[in-house]
Design a protein around this motif. Sequence first.
Motif, PDB file in Angstrom:
ATOM      1  N   PHE A 349       0.857  -1.183   0.000  1.00 15.54           N
ATOM      2  CA  PHE A 349       0.000   0.000   0.000  1.00 15.54           C
ATOM      3  C   PHE A 349       0.889   1.228   0.000  1.00 15.54           C
ATOM      4  N   PRO A 350       0.619   2.160  -0.904  1.00 17.93           N
ATOM      5  CA  PRO A 350       1.494   3.333  -0.988  1.00 17.93           C
ATOM      6  C   PRO A 350       1.497   4.113   0.330  1.00 17.93           C
ATOM      7  N   ASP A 351       2.608   4.640   0.663  1.00 16.91           N
ATOM      8  CA  ASP A 351       2.787   5.452   1.884  1.00 16.91           C
ATOM      9  C   ASP A 351       2.327   4.746   3.142  1.00 16.91           C
ATOM     10  N   SER A 352       2.604   3.463   3.217  1.00 19.42           N
ATOM     11  CA  SER A 352       2.195   2.771   4.427  1.00 19.42           C
ATOM     12  C   SER A 352       3.258   1.752   4.785  1.00 19.42           C
ATOM     13  N   ASP A 353       3.382   1.461   6.077  1.00 18.51           N
ATOM     14  CA  ASP A 353       4.345   0.443   6.482  1.00 18.51           C
ATOM     15  C   ASP A 353       3.659  -0.921   6.527  1.00 18.51           C
ATOM     16  N   ALA A 354       2.464  -0.987   5.943  1.00 19.49           N
ATOM     17  CA  ALA A 354       1.704  -2.241   5.982  1.00 19.49           C
ATOM     18  C   ALA A 354       1.730  -2.943   4.629  1.00 19.49           C
ATOM     19  N   GLY A 355       1.632  -4.264   4.687  1.00 19.06           N
ATOM     20  CA  GLY A 355       1.491  -5.061   3.480  1.00 19.06           C
ATOM     21  C   GLY A 355       0.459  -6.143   3.758  1.00 19.06           C
ATOM     22  N   GLU A 356       0.065  -6.851   2.725  1.00 18.49           N
ATOM     23  CA  GLU A 356      -0.914  -7.912   2.964  1.00 18.49           C
ATOM     24  C   GLU A 356      -0.485  -9.192   2.265  1.00 18.49           C
ATOM     25  N   LEU A 357      -0.570 -10.253   3.029  1.00 18.54           N
ATOM     26  CA  LEU A 357      -0.337 -11.577   2.457  1.00 18.54           C
ATOM     27  C   LEU A 357      -1.673 -12.050   1.897  1.00 18.54           C
ATOM     28  N   ALA A 358      -1.688 -12.440   0.628  1.00 14.11           N
ATOM     29  CA  ALA A 358      -2.954 -12.877   0.044  1.00 14.11           C
ATOM     30  C   ALA A 358      -2.752 -14.148  -0.744  1.00 14.11           C
ATOM     31  N   CYS A 359      -3.841 -14.867  -0.879  1.00 15.37           N
ATOM     32  CA  CYS A 359      -3.860 -15.968  -1.839  1.00 15.37           C
ATOM     33  C   CYS A 359      -2.797 -17.037  -1.572  1.00 15.37           C
ATOM     34  N   LEU A 360      -2.625 -17.383  -0.313  1.00 13.65           N
ATOM     35  CA  LEU A 360      -1.663 -18.444   0.013  1.00 13.65           C
ATOM     36  C   LEU A 360      -2.345 -19.796  -0.193  1.00 13.65           C
ATOM     37  N   VAL A 361      -1.887 -20.523  -1.205  1.00 14.05           N
ATOM     38  CA  VAL A 361      -2.542 -21.793  -1.539  1.00 14.05           C
ATOM     39  C   VAL A 361      -1.494 -22.859  -1.838  1.00 14.05           C
ATOM     40  N   VAL A 362      -1.745 -24.070  -1.350  1.00 13.17           N
ATOM     41  CA  VAL A 362      -0.894 -25.226  -1.686  1.00 13.17           C
ATOM     42  C   VAL A 362      -1.811 -26.321  -2.239  1.00 13.17           C
ATOM     43  N   LEU A 363      -1.346 -26.954  -3.285  1.00 12.82           N
ATOM     44  CA  LEU A 363      -2.118 -28.035  -3.904  1.00 12.82           C
ATOM     45  C   LEU A 363      -2.492 -29.095  -2.859  1.00 12.82           C
ATOM     46  N   PRO A 364      -3.751 -29.559  -2.869  1.00 14.67           N
ATOM     47  CA  PRO A 364      -4.197 -30.479  -1.813  1.00 14.67           C
ATOM     48  C   PRO A 364      -3.270 -31.676  -1.603  1.00 14.67           C
ATOM     49  N   GLU A 365      -2.768 -32.300  -2.699  1.00 14.05           N
ATOM     50  CA  GLU A 365      -1.959 -33.502  -2.478  1.00 14.05           C
ATOM     51  C   GLU A 365      -0.599 -33.208  -1.849  1.00 14.05           C
ATOM     52  N   ALA A 366      -0.255 -31.925  -1.733  1.00 14.70           N
ATOM     53  CA  ALA A 366       1.052 -31.598  -1.154  1.00 14.70           C
ATOM     54  C   ALA A 366       0.899 -30.828   0.158  1.00 14.70           C
ATOM     55  N   ARG A 367      -0.281 -30.925   0.760  1.00 11.80           N
ATOM     56  CA  ARG A 367      -0.541 -30.115   1.960  1.00 11.80           C
ATOM     57  C   ARG A 367       0.415 -30.385   3.105  1.00 11.80           C
ATOM     58  N   ASP A 368       0.918 -31.616   3.203  1.00 12.17           N
ATOM     59  CA  ASP A 368       1.761 -31.923   4.361  1.00 12.17           C
ATOM     60  C   ASP A 368       3.247 -31.731   4.098  1.00 12.17           C
ATOM     61  N   GLY A 370       5.010 -29.052   4.015  1.00 11.01           N
ATOM     62  CA  GLY A 370       5.643 -27.865   4.586  1.00 11.01           C
ATOM     63  C   GLY A 370       5.765 -26.729   3.585  1.00 11.01           C
ATOM     64  N   TYR A 371       5.088 -26.859   2.463  1.00  9.39           N
ATOM     65  CA  TYR A 371       5.182 -25.814   1.429  1.00  9.39           C
ATOM     66  C   TYR A 371       4.535 -24.506   1.882  1.00  9.39           C
ATOM     67  N   GLY A 372       3.441 -24.615   2.648  1.00  7.56           N
ATOM     68  CA  GLY A 372       2.774 -23.403   3.138  1.00  7.56           C
ATOM     69  C   GLY A 372       3.749 -22.564   3.952  1.00  7.56           C
ATOM     70  N   GLU A 373       4.483 -23.227   4.846  1.00  3.28           N
ATOM     71  CA  GLU A 373       5.464 -22.520   5.678  1.00  3.28           C
ATOM     72  C   GLU A 373       6.550 -21.881   4.811  1.00  3.28           C
ATOM     73  N   ARG A 374       6.995 -22.639   3.797  1.00  3.21           N
ATOM     74  CA  ARG A 374       8.047 -22.103   2.935  1.00  3.21           C
ATOM     75  C   ARG A 374       7.573 -20.840   2.224  1.00  3.21           C
ATOM     76  N   LEU A 375       6.325 -20.872   1.772  1.00  3.71           N
ATOM     77  CA  LEU A 375       5.776 -19.702   1.078  1.00  3.71           C
ATOM     78  C   LEU A 375       5.632 -18.531   2.047  1.00  3.71           C
TER      79      LEU A 375
END
Length: 440
Positions: A349-368, A370-375
Motif C-alpha cells: 500500500f502506498p505510503d504505508s508500512d503495511a502489506g498484505e499476504l494474500a492468496c496463500l494456496v498449496v495443492l491439496p496432495e502436497a498439503r503436508d 511444509g510448502y505453506g510454511e516455505r511460502l
Amino acid sequence: MTNVVDFISDFREAAPYIQYLRGKTLVVGVADSLLSGETLRTLATDLNLIAGLGVRLVVVHGSRTQINALDTVAGRSPEYYNGRRITDDDTLIHAKQACGMIRSDIEAALLTGIAHTPFRSRPLSIAGGNFVSARPLGVIDGIDMCHTGIVRKVDTEGIRSRLNDGALVLISPIGHSLSGKTFNLSMGDIAEAAAIALQAEKLVYLIEEEGIIDAQGEVWSNLSAQEARTLLDNQTVSPEQRRLLQSAVNAVENGIKRTQILSGRKNGSLIAELFTRHGVGTSIALDAFMHIREAQIGDIPEITNLIRPLEEQGVLLRRSREYLENHIGEFSVLEHDNQIYGCVALKTFPDSDAGELACLVVLPEARDSGYGERLLEHLIHQARKRHILRLFALSTHTGEWFIERGFQTASSEELPAGRLSEYLESKRRSKVFVYHIKPE
Ligand code: ARG
C-alpha cells in the motif's frame, strides 16, 4: 491385476516423464561390479525398455573390480593414488582384457534383455568405437600414474550419428592418444565428459550404494550444486563417492539439467528414479529441486488451477484472469520439479508500512510437505526487503494456521485506509491477522 487404482495413479505419474525423455540423450555410467548375473540381466532389460521409449542412450561401463580380479589372479595388488589406479604395463593389459570381457557380457545381456519387451522386433543395435581420445594423467605429486589417462576429447559427431541411427552407444573406459598409445580411463570421467560434450539431458550413475550417503547413513534425495559443493568441502562423503559427486557438480554447472546417482543393484531402481516424481537415489541439479520464484504471465493457468477450487468454496475471493494478469507481479510460486505446487501474493500500500499476504494456496496432495510454511517465510522475507513492518492476512477459514505461525488477531481498523474501505465493502467479514516484522 491386484491393484488397478495404484497402477492408474502410478502410470499418470510416470507418463509426463516418459514424454519428456523421448528423443533426449541420457548418459548412463555403470559401475562394473553390477555387470554380471541377475543384476546385469535386469539392468539390460530396463535399458532396452528405456531405449524402446525413444531415449537416446549412451552407456559407459566401469572396469575397476574386473581389473582388480585379474591383478589378483596374477598375484599383484592394485595400486591407487588419490583414488585413481596407477596403471603399469601389466595392469594396462588387464584393463584391456577387463573391457573386452565386460563389453561382451553387456552386449549379450542387451540382446537377451529384449525377450521381455514383446513389441520390439529388431534387437537394439550397439555401437562402439573410438569415441573417446585420451591423454596421460602424468606425474602427480611425484607419482607417475603410467598408463592412467584422462579424456582428451569426445567425438560428439560420431556418437550423435550412431544415436541418430537408433543405436545404443556403449563406451569402454579405454582411450587412445593421437600418437597411438592406450590409456586406462575412469568410467566417471568419461560419463561426465560425454554428457557435457553431447549436452545430454541427464547424466546417471549406477553404483552399489543407493545414492550419495549423508553422515547418518541416509540417502540425500536432492542436492543443489551449492549443497553438493558444501558436502565436498566438508569431506563428509567417502572418497569413491566424492569423485562421482564432483563429476555431478561439474556436469550440472556445464549445462546438464540433472545428474542422478543411484543403486544399480536394486531391481528397477533406474525405472523408479526416472519415472517417479521423487525418485529413489540422489538427484543433483544446479538449483534446488524445490524453489520459490516470482510468478510470470505463463504461470496463470497453473495458478488458476490452484485457486479455483478455493474460490468456489468461498474460501478465497474470486480473481479474474484479467486481475491475475494485472497483478502477476505480486505473486510468487513454489515449484517442485518444474511443477507449481503453491502460490502466495504480497500486496503493498502506498505510503504505508503495511502489506498484505494474500492468496496463500498449496495443492491439496502436497498439503503436508511444509510448502505453506516455505511460502510464508518467503513472503515475510520479501516484505522485510520492502520495509514492511506490519503484514496483514485476512482469512475467513484458516485463522488458526496464521496464529500458530506467529500472527496475532487484529482489528479491521488497523488496516491501511484504502484496504479498510475495500474490506467494509466486500462484506466477507474476514478475520484480520497481523504479523509484526522485525526490520533487518
Ligand atoms: N523422475 C524425475 C527425474 O528423473 C525426478 C527424480 C527425482 N529424483 C530424486 N532422487 N530426487 O528427473
